[in-house]
Design a protein around this motif. Structure first.
Motif, PDB file in Angstrom:
ATOM      1  N   GLU A 438       0.832  -1.204   0.000  1.00 58.04           N
ATOM      2  CA  GLU A 438       0.000   0.000   0.000  1.00 58.04           C
ATOM      3  C   GLU A 438       0.871   1.260   0.000  1.00 58.04           C
ATOM      4  O   GLU A 438       0.535   2.262  -0.625  1.00 58.04           O
ATOM      5  N   THR A 439       2.006   1.195   0.689  1.00 58.71           N
ATOM      6  CA  THR A 439       2.898   2.366   0.695  1.00 58.71           C
ATOM      7  C   THR A 439       3.422   2.634  -0.711  1.00 58.71           C
ATOM      8  O   THR A 439       3.463   3.780  -1.170  1.00 58.71           O
ATOM      9  N   LEU A 440       3.811   1.571  -1.408  1.00 55.23           N
ATOM     10  CA  LEU A 440       4.332   1.759  -2.768  1.00 55.23           C
ATOM     11  C   LEU A 440       3.245   2.288  -3.702  1.00 55.23           C
ATOM     12  O   LEU A 440       3.523   2.963  -4.683  1.00 55.23           O
ATOM     13  N   ARG A 441       1.996   1.952  -3.401  1.00 51.92           N
ATOM     14  CA  ARG A 441       0.892   2.460  -4.219  1.00 51.92           C
ATOM     15  C   ARG A 441       0.538   3.893  -3.823  1.00 51.92           C
ATOM     16  O   ARG A 441       0.378   4.764  -4.668  1.00 51.92           O
ATOM     17  N   TRP A 442       0.476   4.108  -2.532  1.00 55.64           N
ATOM     18  CA  TRP A 442       0.000   5.383  -1.999  1.00 55.64           C
ATOM     19  C   TRP A 442       0.979   6.521  -2.304  1.00 55.64           C
ATOM     20  O   TRP A 442       0.585   7.614  -2.685  1.00 55.64           O
ATOM     21  N   ARG A 443       2.252   6.261  -2.143  1.00 51.46           N
ATOM     22  CA  ARG A 443       3.283   7.275  -2.427  1.00 51.46           C
ATOM     23  C   ARG A 443       4.335   6.672  -3.361  1.00 51.46           C
ATOM     24  O   ARG A 443       5.402   6.226  -2.926  1.00 51.46           O
ATOM     25  N   PRO A 444       4.034   6.616  -4.675  1.00 55.03           N
ATOM     26  CA  PRO A 444       4.984   5.977  -5.595  1.00 55.03           C
ATOM     27  C   PRO A 444       6.349   6.666  -5.564  1.00 55.03           C
ATOM     28  O   PRO A 444       6.424   7.896  -5.522  1.00 55.03           O
ATOM     29  N   THR A 445       7.399   5.864  -5.542  1.00 58.75           N
ATOM     30  CA  THR A 445       8.738   6.478  -5.525  1.00 58.75           C
ATOM     31  C   THR A 445       9.120   7.005  -6.914  1.00 58.75           C
ATOM     32  O   THR A 445       9.924   7.904  -7.045  1.00 58.75           O
ATOM     33  N   LEU A 446       8.544   6.407  -7.937  1.00 55.47           N
ATOM     34  CA  LEU A 446       8.775   6.900  -9.304  1.00 55.47           C
ATOM     35  C   LEU A 446       7.415   7.217  -9.917  1.00 55.47           C
ATOM     36  O   LEU A 446       6.929   6.468 -10.764  1.00 55.47           O
TER      37      LEU A 446
END
Ligand code: HEM
Length: 623
Positions: A438-446
């Motif tokens: 969810e973190t990777l979805r919520w705040r994408p690094t790219l």
């Protein structure tokens, strides 16, 4: 395959109108420019084009379109944009699609095969580094370290240099964690502290690399003909070269150093011939007996595996006489030592690119949503045992974690001995893995994605009609266009992710929404890792490193919000405070096996240790 569809057969892609040459370059807001692409996606549909400084970008805004093009037609959608400043080197993430890429990628997969739960060296690299990282957090951010530490932490050097700002030092700790794991695997090199020059050098290389790739920083990236201008008119020529020289020196020193110590003729000859810089810094072997001694002592590493059997990768002839010009003598199937060295360089730099930023965001999520921190802690207690004095659950953490149905439970006896989580627990930690997803979805690094380049004209009709499709005539996608799988748009799809702006890891736990979501590889569940043949090859390792780090920190302390100081902080900044939980002050969590050696006793309640975080990652200035 060489067939080029006649251009007349296709419709031009829709997209916003722009100025001649400049295109749409000035239509982006300064803050969070990637959000504009979502606005256009809503207007023009899941595939549209924009242009900037003469380059055409095709923006892909749905998983279906990304899969249709980048995955199913990977043979023509897997090239990369040519970055002029970096033209001399062979960095795997940006190398052109072709034989060199294939050779490097094959070696990279070999390296990745070493990262599995039954490889004791992999486990050791993870455990050793996560322990050091936790030690450093504790030693650095304890408000009263001298009173609280009774056992000497394993990292006596952990205290930050006096010149370093504590606001940013925790970034350094996380960077050193990732760098430590991958360096140990790649070269058998053990990072001792986050302020080590070795770590900062790698971080520096990655930062330089990122800058060098920016079109706006070096005009030559946007207009390659500028490389013909004289040196006095193009200062980037020198700065780019200097960075590449230092990077090459490090990559060769680390890789061939292993071979040298093992007495590999390949590495020794390589060292004698030397690189442009004159020396690769590798240790020279004095005589046979010393050679044998060092050979025995050389720790396990991927480089070592390479030097034990270089002919597996390289033409037999070239193992005794290394090529004088590193990148020119490879046949289509043989990996040159230079390429092998750069593949491991990419192993480190690419790890450092995305993982620390994602970890920082994970910490940010823990801060803003402490209830998930508590659920993670509860889950770990269920899997790894609850310390005897830890009878009180955290205030917000009374909810019980679901046990993954497929995961075999450890024996009751083992449950009685609380321990720190390890890699074998991963399948039984669905909550923490859902929080990561969810973190990777919520705040994408790219958020903008990573561009792929199309190598020939193509025709495409989206299966789902778009708002702008009027006829069944396919769209014409022109050769040389750069395709952006726009991660931000993908993650804001309200059908796939209801209430997309909400941080809700439950969506990755729901068996109806995502059947088997906890068992599928991370890259198939979240799209943060790209598509098709260029998909990130380090996904599993990234997940292992991040989950383990957060699991250990959450076991050790609560991450809490520090009271905001007036006039400081602000948008995009966050304040963190990690304070020992109630249990710990009663000697609770420090009883976990594995933590005791790095733990302090008598931490005393109250302040505990605290840090102030600076901006997290590159994408945290979300409004
Ligand atoms: C959270 C962590 C990470 C994220 C979000 C991430 C994301 C990505 C993305 C988006 C790409 C480009 C994919 C595409 O073009 O379709 C990529 C490529 C790559 N990543 Fe990662 N990555 C992460 C961690 C890692 C790690 C730990 C490693 C190494 C062990 C790694 C190695 C690479 C390499 C070598 C490439 C280039 C692949 C190629 O062009 O063929 N990454 N990554």
């Amino acid at each position: 395959r060489k067939f080029q569809p006649p251009r007349s057969q296709g419709n031009p892609l829709p997209g916003p109108a722009g100025l001649p040459i400049i295109g749409n370059a000035f239509q982006f807001p300064k803050k969070n420019p990637w959000k504009q692409l979502k606005v256009w996606a809503d207007e023009y549909g899941p595939i549209y084009r924009i242009s900037a400084l003469g380059k055409t970008f095709i923006v892909l805004g749905s998983e279906e379109v990304c899969n249709d093009l980048l995955r199913a037609r990977g043979d023509i959608y897997s090239d990369r944009h040519y970055i002029t400043v970096l033209r001399d080197e062979i960095h795997l993430p940006i190398i052109k699609y072709g034989d060199t890429w294939r050779r490097q990628r094959k070696f990279f997969h070999f390296a990745q095969l070493q990262s599995h739960a039954s490889n004791p060296h992999y486990i050791a690299a993870l455990n050793q580094n996560v322990r050091r990282t936790l030690d450093e957090f504790l030693a650095t951010y304890s408000t009263t370290p001298s009173q609280t530490t009774t056992t000497t932490p394993s990292t006596a050097t952990a205290a930050p240099p006096p010149t370093l700002d504590l606001k940013t030092y925790w970034h350094h700790i996380l960077e050193a964690y990732i760098c430590g794991v991958v360096s140990q695997l790649a070269y058998g090199y053990e990072v001792k502290s986050s302020s080590e020059k070795y770590v900062r050098d790698w971080v520096g290389f990655y930062n330089e690399f990122e800058k060098a790739a920016e079109p706006a920083r070096y005009a030559v990236n946007a207009c390659p003909w500028l490389r013909f201008v004289p040196r006095w008119l193009g200062p980037w020529k020198e700065s780019g070269k200097e960075y590449l020289r230092r990077e090459r020196e490090m990559i060769h020193r680390m890789f061939f150093g292993v071979g040298e110590r093992m007495g590999s003729a390949l590495a020794a000859e390589r060292n004698v011939k030397g690189e442009e810089s004159g020396s690769n810094g590798a240790v020279s072997l004095k005589n046979d007996s010393e050679g044998k001694k060092t050979k025995q002592e050389e720790p396990w590493s991927i480089s070592k595996l390479y030097f034990l059997n270089p002919s597996k990768w390289t033409n037999t002839s070239s193992t005794t006489s290394p090529p004088s010009s590193p990148s020119t003598t490879a046949t289509s199937t043989s990996l040159t030592p230079h390429e092998a060295a750069y593949t491991l360089g990419a192993y480190i730099e690419a790890s450092m690119a995305g993982t620390p930023a994602a970890l920082k965001l994970l910490f940010q999520a823990m801060l803003w949503y402490p209830e998930w921190q508590s659920r993670i802690y509860e889950e770990i207690c269920q899997v790894c045992g609850r310390v005897s004095s830890d009878t009180t659950q955290r205030e917000t953490g009374s909810e019980q974690s679901p046990q993954h149905p497929s995961s075999p439970g450890r024996g009751d006896e083992e449950k009685k001995k609380p321990r720190m989580p390890d890699l074998s627990d991963m399948p039984r930690l669905p909550i923490i893995r859902a929080v990561l997803k969810e973190t990777l979805r919520w705040r994408p690094t790219l958020p903008g994605g990573f561009p792929h380049r199309l190598t020939r004209d193509d025709l495409y009709t989206p299966a789902t009609p778009t708002t702008t499709t009027t006829t069944k005539t396919p769209y014409l996608l022109k050769k040389g266009s750069l395709l952006l799988w726009h991660h931000y748009t993908l993650t804001r799809n309200a059908v796939t992710y209801p209430s997309p702006e909400a941080f809700n890891p439950t969506r990755f736990l729901s068996p109806t929404l995502y059947p088997q979501t906890t068992r599928l590889p991370l890259s198939l569940v979240v799209r943060a890792f790209g598509f098709g043949r260029r998909v990130c090859p380090g996904t599993r390792m990234a997940e292992d490193m991040m989950v383990l780090c957060v699991a250990w920190v959450v076991c050790a302390a609560e991450i809490g919000r520090k009271e905001k100081t007036r006039g400081r902080g602000g948008r995009g900044w966050m304040h963190l405070s990690m304070c020992p939980g109630r249990n710990m002050t009663r000697g609770g969590r420090r009883d976990r096996a594995g933590l005791s050696s790095c733990w302090w006793s008598g931490a005393g309640g109250g302040g505990g240790w605290s840090w102030r975080g600076e901006r997290v990652g590159t994408s945290t200035t979300f409004s």
